[in-house]
Design a protein around this motif. Structure first.
Motif, PDB file in Angstrom:
ATOM      1  N   GLY A   1       1.859  -2.594  -3.979  1.00  0.00           N
ATOM      2  CA  GLY A   1       3.116  -1.975  -3.529  1.00  0.00           C
ATOM      3  C   GLY A   1       3.391  -2.247  -2.067  1.00  0.00           C
ATOM      4  N   ARG A   2       2.366  -2.066  -1.235  1.00  0.00           N
ATOM      5  CA  ARG A   2       2.545  -2.290   0.210  1.00  0.00           C
ATOM      6  C   ARG A   2       2.830  -3.758   0.497  1.00  0.00           C
ATOM      7  NH1 ARG A   2      -1.443   1.609   0.696  1.00  0.00           N
ATOM      8  NH2 ARG A   2      -3.081   0.042   0.618  1.00  0.00           N
ATOM      9  N   LEU A   3       2.069  -4.615  -0.175  1.00  0.00           N
ATOM     10  CA  LEU A   3       2.248  -6.051   0.011  1.00  0.00           C
ATOM     11  C   LEU A   3       3.658  -6.458  -0.428  1.00  0.00           C
ATOM     12  CD1 LEU A   3       0.693  -8.695   0.675  1.00  0.00           C
ATOM     13  CD2 LEU A   3       0.285  -8.912  -1.767  1.00  0.00           C
ATOM     14  N   ALA A   4       4.073  -5.917  -1.574  1.00  0.00           N
ATOM     15  CA  ALA A   4       5.377  -6.273  -2.137  1.00  0.00           C
ATOM     16  C   ALA A   4       6.503  -5.924  -1.185  1.00  0.00           C
ATOM     17  CB  ALA A   4       5.568  -5.556  -3.465  1.00  0.00           C
ATOM     18  N   ALA A   5       6.440  -4.696  -0.656  1.00  0.00           N
ATOM     19  CA  ALA A   5       7.525  -4.243   0.217  1.00  0.00           C
ATOM     20  C   ALA A   5       7.603  -5.152   1.449  1.00  0.00           C
ATOM     21  CB  ALA A   5       7.285  -2.795   0.624  1.00  0.00           C
ATOM     22  N   GLY A   6       6.440  -5.493   2.023  1.00  0.00           N
ATOM     23  CA  GLY A   6       6.406  -6.347   3.207  1.00  0.00           C
ATOM     24  C   GLY A   6       6.916  -7.743   2.905  1.00  0.00           C
ATOM     25  N   LEU A   7       6.402  -8.305   1.798  1.00  0.00           N
ATOM     26  CA  LEU A   7       6.796  -9.667   1.425  1.00  0.00           C
ATOM     27  C   LEU A   7       8.282  -9.775   1.135  1.00  0.00           C
ATOM     28  CD1 LEU A   7       4.306 -11.227  -1.134  1.00  0.00           C
ATOM     29  CD2 LEU A   7       5.150 -12.192   0.990  1.00  0.00           C
ATOM     30  N   ALA A   8       8.769  -8.841   0.338  1.00  0.00           N
ATOM     31  CA  ALA A   8      10.169  -8.883  -0.076  1.00  0.00           C
ATOM     32  C   ALA A   8      11.065  -8.822   1.151  1.00  0.00           C
ATOM     33  CB  ALA A   8      10.471  -7.737  -1.029  1.00  0.00           C
ATOM     34  N   HIS A   9      10.652  -8.011   2.117  1.00  0.00           N
ATOM     35  CA  HIS A   9      11.434  -7.854   3.333  1.00  0.00           C
ATOM     36  C   HIS A   9      11.443  -9.157   4.135  1.00  0.00           C
ATOM     37  CE1 HIS A   9      12.229  -6.330   7.449  1.00  0.00           C
ATOM     38  NE2 HIS A   9      13.190  -5.746   6.763  1.00  0.00           N
ATOM     39  N   GLU A  10      10.250  -9.744   4.334  1.00  0.00           N
ATOM     40  CA  GLU A  10      10.126 -10.943   5.178  1.00  0.00           C
ATOM     41  C   GLU A  10      10.710 -12.187   4.513  1.00  0.00           C
ATOM     42  OE1 GLU A  10       9.059 -11.073   8.327  1.00  0.00           O
ATOM     43  OE2 GLU A  10       9.014  -8.895   8.153  1.00  0.00           O
ATOM     44  N   LEU A  11      10.572 -12.287   3.191  1.00  0.00           N
ATOM     45  CA  LEU A  11      10.985 -13.522   2.516  1.00  0.00           C
ATOM     46  C   LEU A  11      12.436 -13.514   2.052  1.00  0.00           C
ATOM     47  CD1 LEU A  11       7.871 -14.423   0.309  1.00  0.00           C
ATOM     48  CD2 LEU A  11       8.552 -15.356   2.505  1.00  0.00           C
ATOM     49  N   GLY A  12      13.016 -12.309   1.981  1.00  0.00           N
ATOM     50  CA  GLY A  12      14.377 -12.178   1.435  1.00  0.00           C
ATOM     51  C   GLY A  12      15.395 -13.051   2.151  1.00  0.00           C
ATOM     52  N   ASN A  13      15.425 -12.999   3.479  1.00  0.00           N
ATOM     53  CA  ASN A  13      16.447 -13.746   4.222  1.00  0.00           C
ATOM     54  C   ASN A  13      16.280 -15.255   4.142  1.00  0.00           C
ATOM     55  OD1 ASN A  13      17.795 -11.467   4.853  1.00  0.00           O
ATOM     56  ND2 ASN A  13      16.780 -11.182   6.832  1.00  0.00           N
ATOM     57  N   PRO A  14      15.078 -15.797   4.492  1.00  0.00           N
ATOM     58  CA  PRO A  14      14.945 -17.257   4.384  1.00  0.00           C
ATOM     59  C   PRO A  14      15.211 -17.757   2.963  1.00  0.00           C
ATOM     60  CG  PRO A  14      12.827 -16.218   4.940  1.00  0.00           C
ATOM     61  CD  PRO A  14      13.868 -15.178   5.065  1.00  0.00           C
ATOM     62  N   LEU A  15      14.807 -16.978   1.981  1.00  0.00           N
ATOM     63  CA  LEU A  15      15.026 -17.411   0.599  1.00  0.00           C
ATOM     64  C   LEU A  15      16.516 -17.463   0.270  1.00  0.00           C
ATOM     65  CD1 LEU A  15      13.484 -18.255  -1.865  1.00  0.00           C
ATOM     66  CD2 LEU A  15      13.501 -15.888  -2.624  1.00  0.00           C
ATOM     67  N   GLY A  16      17.261 -16.484   0.794  1.00  0.00           N
ATOM     68  CA  GLY A  16      18.709 -16.467   0.579  1.00  0.00           C
ATOM     69  C   GLY A  16      19.341 -17.739   1.151  1.00  0.00           C
ATOM     70  N   ILE A  17      18.834 -18.172   2.318  1.00  0.00           N
ATOM     71  CA  ILE A  17      19.379 -19.378   2.955  1.00  0.00           C
ATOM     72  C   ILE A  17      19.026 -20.626   2.132  1.00  0.00           C
ATOM     73  CG2 ILE A  17      19.258 -20.834   5.030  1.00  0.00           C
ATOM     74  CD1 ILE A  17      18.714 -18.176   6.588  1.00  0.00           C
ATOM     75  N   ILE A  18      17.769 -20.685   1.667  1.00  0.00           N
ATOM     76  CA  ILE A  18      17.355 -21.835   0.839  1.00  0.00           C
ATOM     77  C   ILE A  18      18.235 -21.926  -0.410  1.00  0.00           C
ATOM     78  CG2 ILE A  18      15.486 -22.762  -0.608  1.00  0.00           C
ATOM     79  CD1 ILE A  18      13.495 -21.538   1.398  1.00  0.00           C
ATOM     80  N   LYS A  19      18.474 -20.764  -1.005  1.00  0.00           N
ATOM     81  CA  LYS A  19      19.278 -20.755  -2.234  1.00  0.00           C
ATOM     82  C   LYS A  19      20.712 -21.229  -1.966  1.00  0.00           C
ATOM     83  CE  LYS A  19      21.176 -17.513  -5.127  1.00  0.00           C
ATOM     84  NZ  LYS A  19      21.262 -16.178  -5.655  1.00  0.00           N
ATOM     85  N   ALA A  20      21.285 -20.743  -0.860  1.00  0.00           N
ATOM     86  CA  ALA A  20      22.657 -21.131  -0.533  1.00  0.00           C
ATOM     87  C   ALA A  20      22.728 -22.643  -0.296  1.00  0.00           C
ATOM     88  CB  ALA A  20      23.120 -20.367   0.709  1.00  0.00           C
ATOM     89  N   CYS A  21      21.730 -23.201   0.441  1.00  0.00           N
ATOM     90  CA  CYS A  21      21.721 -24.644   0.707  1.00  0.00           C
ATOM     91  C   CYS A  21      21.557 -25.435  -0.589  1.00  0.00           C
ATOM     92  CB  CYS A  21      20.597 -25.017   1.670  1.00  0.00           C
ATOM     93  SG  CYS A  21      20.891 -24.423   3.330  1.00  0.00           S
ATOM     94  N   ALA A  22      20.662 -24.955  -1.451  1.00  0.00           N
ATOM     95  CA  ALA A  22      20.426 -25.651  -2.717  1.00  0.00           C
ATOM     96  C   ALA A  22      21.696 -25.661  -3.554  1.00  0.00           C
ATOM     97  CB  ALA A  22      19.293 -24.965  -3.477  1.00  0.00           C
ATOM     98  N   ASN A  23      22.403 -24.556  -3.574  1.00  0.00           N
ATOM     99  CA  ASN A  23      23.654 -24.490  -4.343  1.00  0.00           C
ATOM    100  C   ASN A  23      24.714 -25.404  -3.748  1.00  0.00           C
ATOM    101  OD1 ASN A  23      23.044 -22.831  -6.500  1.00  0.00           O
ATOM    102  ND2 ASN A  23      23.230 -20.981  -5.250  1.00  0.00           N
ATOM    103  N   PHE A  24      24.723 -25.493  -2.412  1.00  0.00           N
ATOM    104  CA  PHE A  24      25.666 -26.362  -1.721  1.00  0.00           C
ATOM    105  C   PHE A  24      25.402 -27.825  -2.127  1.00  0.00           C
ATOM    106  CE2 PHE A  24      26.648 -29.003   2.020  1.00  0.00           C
ATOM    107  CZ  PHE A  24      28.002 -28.726   2.157  1.00  0.00           C
ATOM    108  N   LEU A  25      24.094 -28.217  -2.083  1.00  0.00           N
ATOM    109  CA  LEU A  25      23.718 -29.581  -2.475  1.00  0.00           C
ATOM    110  C   LEU A  25      24.114 -29.855  -3.930  1.00  0.00           C
ATOM    111  CD1 LEU A  25      20.124 -30.142  -1.027  1.00  0.00           C
ATOM    112  CD2 LEU A  25      22.248 -31.290  -0.391  1.00  0.00           C
ATOM    113  N   ARG A  26      23.830 -28.857  -4.786  1.00  0.00           N
ATOM    114  CA  ARG A  26      24.122 -29.009  -6.213  1.00  0.00           C
ATOM    115  C   ARG A  26      25.611 -29.313  -6.435  1.00  0.00           C
ATOM    116  NH1 ARG A  26      22.001 -24.601 -10.489  1.00  0.00           N
ATOM    117  NH2 ARG A  26      23.202 -23.180  -9.222  1.00  0.00           N
ATOM    118  N   LYS A  27      26.437 -28.605  -5.676  1.00  0.00           N
ATOM    119  CA  LYS A  27      27.885 -28.805  -5.835  1.00  0.00           C
ATOM    120  C   LYS A  27      28.321 -30.163  -5.287  1.00  0.00           C
ATOM    121  CE  LYS A  27      29.486 -24.103  -5.998  1.00  0.00           C
ATOM    122  NZ  LYS A  27      29.202 -23.129  -4.972  1.00  0.00           N
TER     123      LYS A  27
END
Ligand SMILES: Nc1ncnc2c1ncn2[C@@H]1O[C@H](COP(=O)(O)OP(=O)(O)O)[C@@H](O)[C@H]1O
Ligand SMILES: [Mg+2]
Length: 267
Positions: free
Chosen positions: A45-71
Motif C-alpha cells: 500500500g505504501r509503495l503503491a501510493a508513492g509509486l503512483a504519485h511519482e510515475l503518474g505525471n511522466p507516464l501521462g506525458i509518454i502516453k500523450a506523445c505516443a498517441n501523437f506519434l500514432r496519429k
C-alpha cells in the motif's frame, strides 16, 4: 503440532517417567500467516501510493506523445506498429497504476441505502457489454428487492472484478451467473459462478496475493483489491473451483456495512 519431551526424576536417581508435551500450534501458524499478509499489504500500500504519485505525471506525458506519434504515422507506414505498441503499453501501465492507487486507497467509506439486486444487475450489464456473444450473463434470484447499507462504488468495483475474471476464464461458449439469496435476516449471499477454465490447487492458494496473475497482460491486483473491499464492508469472500470445471466465488455481505478497516496505512 510441536512435541517436546523431558524425563522426570533427579539426576543420578532412577527415572520414574517421561513428560511428553504435545502442543497444537495450528492457530498460532494461521495467525502468523495473517500477520504476514497484513504486513505485506501495508508495505504494498505504501509503495503503491508513492509509486503512483511519482510515475503518474511522466507516464501521462509518454502516453500523450505516443498517441501523437500514432496519429502522425499512417497505418502501415514505417514505425507505425512501434508507435501503436508504445501507446497501448503506456495505457497498460496507467491501468496498473490506477489499480495500485485503488488498492492503497484510504478513502472513507461512503455508506448509502441501496438495492443489492440493482447493484448486481448493473455490474452484470457492465461486464456483459464487454463480453463476447458466446457468453451468457444472468442474475438468478427470487428476491424483488435486497436492501443494503453499504459503499456502492466499492461494492460495484469488487463485483465487476469478479465478473470480469469470470468472463475472462471462458473461452468459447459459457455462462456467468450471479445468484443473490438472503442469509439469517442479517446478511446477503452473492454467488458468482462461471463455467470457465477453473483453477488447480496451487493457483487457488495464491489468487488473493497482490500481483499474482496467470493471465497475459494481467496485473494480479483484481482479487487482492476485491478481498480488501469485501473485508472493509464487513463481509467475507470465499472461493471454490476445480480445474476444467468452473469457479464459484461466494460473498457474504452484512445488510449494514460495519467497517473493519485493516492494516493499510500510509502513516
Ligand atoms: N473466475 C476465475 N476462473 C479461473 N481463474 C481465475 C478466476 N478468477 C481469478 N482467477 C485466477 O486468479 C488470478 C488473479 O486474478 P486477479 O487478481 O483478478 O488478477 P488478473 O485478473 O489481473 O490476473 C488470475 O490470473 C487467474 O489465474
Ligand atoms: Mg482480474
Amino acid at each position: 503440532m510441536v512435541a517436546s519431551a523431558a524425563s522426570i526424576g533427579r539426576e543420578g536417581e532412577t527415572r520414574f517417567g517421561w513428560l511428553v508435551l504435545l502442543r497444537d500450534i495450528s492457530e498460532y501458524k494461521s495467525l502468523e500467516a495473517q500477520l504476514l499478509t497484513t504486513e505485506r499489504l501495508a508495505a504494498v500500500g505504501r509503495l503503491a501510493a508513492g509509486l503512483a504519485h511519482e510515475l503518474g505525471n511522466p507516464l501521462g506525458i509518454i502516453k500523450a506523445c505516443a498517441n501523437f506519434l500514432r496519429k502522425k504515422l499512417d497505418a502501415g507506414s514505417e514505425l507505425s506498429e512501434e508507435a501503436e505498441v508504445l501507446a497501448s503499453e503506456s495505457e497498460r501501465c496507467e491501468r496498473i497504476l490506477k489499480q495500485l492507487l485503488a488498492f492503497a486507497s484510504q478513502e472513507q467509506l461512503r455508506i448509502v441505502d441501496i438495492d443489492l439486486c440493482e447493484v448486481v444487475q448493473r455490474g452484470l450489464n457492465l461486464v456483459a457489454y464487454q463480453a463476447p456473444d458466446t457468453i451468457e450473463t444472468r442474475l438468478e434470484t427470487t428476491l424483488s428487492q435486497a436492501p443494503v447499507s453499504t459503499d456502492e462504488n466499492l461494492l460495484t468495483q469488487a463485483l465487476v472484478n469478479l465478473l470480469l475474471n469470470a468472463v475472462q476464464s471462458i473461452s468459447g461458449k459459457g455462462s456467468v451467473t450471479a445468484r443473490l439469496e438472503p442469509k439469517d435476516g442479517e446478511e446477503w449471499i452473492i454467488r458468482i459462478r462461471d463455467t470457465g477454465c477453473g483453477m488447480g490447487k496451487e493457483t487457488l492458494a495464491r489468487i488473493f496475493e497482490p500481483f499474482y496473475t496467470t493471465r497475459q497482460g494481467g496485473t494480479g491486483l483484481g482479487l487482492a483489491i476485491t478481498q480488501r473491499i469485501i473485508h472493509r464492508l464487513g463481509g467475507e469472500i470465499t472461493v471454490q473451483s476445480e480445474y476444467g470445471h468452473g469457479t464459484e466465488f461466494t460473498l457474504v455481505l452484512p445488510r449494514r456495512a460495519e467497517s473493519r478497516d485493516e492494516g493499510i496505512s500510509n502513516k
